[in-house]
Design an enzyme around this catalytic site. Sequence first.
Site, mmCIF file in Angstrom:
data_model
loop_
_atom_site.group_PDB
_atom_site.id
_atom_site.type_symbol
_atom_site.label_atom_id
_atom_site.label_comp_id
_atom_site.label_asym_id
_atom_site.label_seq_id
_atom_site.Cartn_x
_atom_site.Cartn_y
_atom_site.Cartn_z
ATOM 1 C CG ASP A 127 -2.215 0.785 1.015
ATOM 2 O OD1 ASP A 127 -2.344 1.467 -0.031
ATOM 3 O OD2 ASP A 127 -3.084 0.724 1.886
ATOM 4 C CG ASP A 128 -1.021 5.025 -0.598
ATOM 5 O OD1 ASP A 128 -1.559 4.299 0.260
ATOM 6 O OD2 ASP A 128 -1.617 5.997 -1.099
ATOM 7 C CG ASP A 152 -3.708 7.794 8.619
ATOM 8 O OD1 ASP A 152 -3.520 7.939 9.839
ATOM 9 O OD2 ASP A 152 -4.204 8.686 7.919
#
Length: 169
Positions: A102-103, A106
């Site tokens: 994933d980028d 969070d």
Amino acid sequence: MAEPTSNKAFPVSWDQFHRDARALAWRLAEKGPFEAIVCITRGGLVPAAIICRELGLRLIETVCVASYHDYKNQSELKVLKDVAPSIKAIGDGKGRGVLVVDDLTDTGKTARVVREMLPNAHFATVYAKPAGVPTVDTFITEVSQDTWIYFPWDMGLAYVEPIAKDHKG
């Protein structure tokens, strides 16, 4: 997570993202071998493409999880598309030999949902915030929890106000 009111912004250019994704591939090369890659859409698509090229991976799958429904506020997670059974059957049947990309992590909520699907997969992100760090195995850059990352695919060219509002010059 709501966009922070602290105005801490971390804009990432295409060049920087490409360098960071390649750096992630370098780290992952030592962690493999991997038989397949699963990218968490949509943010994981771009780094997954770079990592696939660098690591020579051809078996590519997506898992579609929606968490930011208006681009600024994280809400209830919704799995839109699960991982294909053929990917789940790799290795030990629990994700061993599978790389999940994933980028960003969070809060870690998305990673936790996907980890339930593939508990033994190797999870990697380009960027990580402190709350999400425990949910991934490998990442490149950590940013503070109250920083909003602006990815290149979310931006256009525009004027940016100086950090110091009373800036003269």
